[in-house]
Design a protein around this motif. Sequence first.
Motif, mmCIF file in Angstrom:
data_model
loop_
_atom_site.group_PDB
_atom_site.id
_atom_site.type_symbol
_atom_site.label_atom_id
_atom_site.label_comp_id
_atom_site.label_asym_id
_atom_site.label_seq_id
_atom_site.Cartn_x
_atom_site.Cartn_y
_atom_site.Cartn_z
ATOM 1 N N PHE A 162 0.958 -0.181 -4.667
ATOM 2 C CA PHE A 162 2.278 -0.526 -4.137
ATOM 3 C C PHE A 162 2.270 -0.946 -2.673
ATOM 4 N N GLY A 163 1.109 -0.836 -2.020
ATOM 5 C CA GLY A 163 1.035 -1.260 -0.628
ATOM 6 C C GLY A 163 1.441 -0.205 0.375
ATOM 7 N N SER A 164 1.804 0.970 -0.087
ATOM 8 C CA SER A 164 2.196 2.059 0.809
ATOM 9 C C SER A 164 1.659 3.372 0.265
ATOM 10 N N GLY A 165 1.116 4.183 1.154
ATOM 11 C CA GLY A 165 0.568 5.463 0.730
ATOM 12 C C GLY A 165 1.575 6.589 0.750
ATOM 13 N N LEU A 199 -5.100 16.411 2.688
ATOM 14 C CA LEU A 199 -6.149 16.860 1.770
ATOM 15 C C LEU A 199 -5.741 16.702 0.307
ATOM 16 N N SER A 200 -4.798 17.498 -0.134
ATOM 17 C CA SER A 200 -4.434 17.487 -1.555
ATOM 18 C C SER A 200 -3.928 16.123 -2.009
ATOM 19 N N HIS A 201 -3.198 15.432 -1.141
ATOM 20 C CA HIS A 201 -2.570 14.180 -1.545
ATOM 21 C C HIS A 201 -3.397 12.949 -1.209
ATOM 22 N N ALA A 202 -4.592 13.152 -0.655
ATOM 23 C CA ALA A 202 -5.405 11.999 -0.263
ATOM 24 C C ALA A 202 -5.696 11.052 -1.432
ATOM 25 N N PRO A 203 -6.081 11.555 -2.627
ATOM 26 C CA PRO A 203 -6.327 10.630 -3.741
ATOM 27 C C PRO A 203 -5.089 9.831 -4.137
ATOM 28 N N SER A 204 -3.927 10.509 -4.204
ATOM 29 C CA SER A 204 -2.717 9.783 -4.583
ATOM 30 C C SER A 204 -2.318 8.784 -3.507
ATOM 31 N N THR A 205 -2.607 9.106 -2.246
ATOM 32 C CA THR A 205 -2.303 8.174 -1.157
ATOM 33 C C THR A 205 -3.089 6.880 -1.320
ATOM 34 N N ILE A 206 -4.362 7.005 -1.682
ATOM 35 C CA ILE A 206 -5.191 5.814 -1.896
ATOM 36 C C ILE A 206 -4.672 5.012 -3.086
ATOM 37 N N GLY A 207 -4.339 5.719 -4.173
ATOM 38 C CA GLY A 207 -3.840 5.032 -5.358
ATOM 39 C C GLY A 207 -2.518 4.322 -5.110
#
Length: 217
Positions: free
Chosen positions: A123-126, A110-118
């Motif tokens: 960089f090719g890895s979430g 949840l909280s990290h979903a936006p940063s995972t997409i970015g």
Amino acid sequence: MELIGTELQAAMPPEVFAGRRHADLQQLNSADCDRLSRLDRPLIRCDGSAHHTSIGWDEVHALTADAFRRADPARRASNSSSSSSNGAPFLVQLLLRALGSNNRADCSDLSHAPSTIGLTREFGSGTPMVNLESLQQADGVVLVGSNAPANHPRLMNELIRLRERGGLVVVINPVLAAGLLTFGSPAFPIRSMLAGGSEIALLLGLQKALLERGAIG
């Protein structure tokens, strides 16, 4: 770091909720909610009520236990926060599985979903690209807004070893965490301002200095 700054605020006075209806609170954005101060007690809004009221922890426990007992296992779920200890999510997932559910979300979902997409786009890895093996070979580490002494013992072990072999640990944090000031051998903290966004200016300044020295290709 803004989250840590919010947690340092004084406790929220009772009149904050007494003078605001649920509909009024729904109009606030995230920043406005943070400015209301720190919530230090459980609240409940009963069916048909326009306001939230304070309740005791015994009542919270009773209501929660009753809800878990009555709910279908497929509708039982939990979420955990990166601000909690390692032990709390472990106990929660044991509870859920004992109740027949595997619906356990965590901050990565949840909280990290936006940063995972970015991260994936850039960089090719979430997932983070620094692991314990990286720390074991590092000469220096910069911690920004970290609560490692309270919640991340494995990270702290590697930081202690890094300092013992002569490495540098720079701490950028609005909280002067004793564990990061005195672990192993003395660390050298840089204390950021509590104002929201101040860490951005600090990090931009560090990048500018590195570019001017030719340290970044």
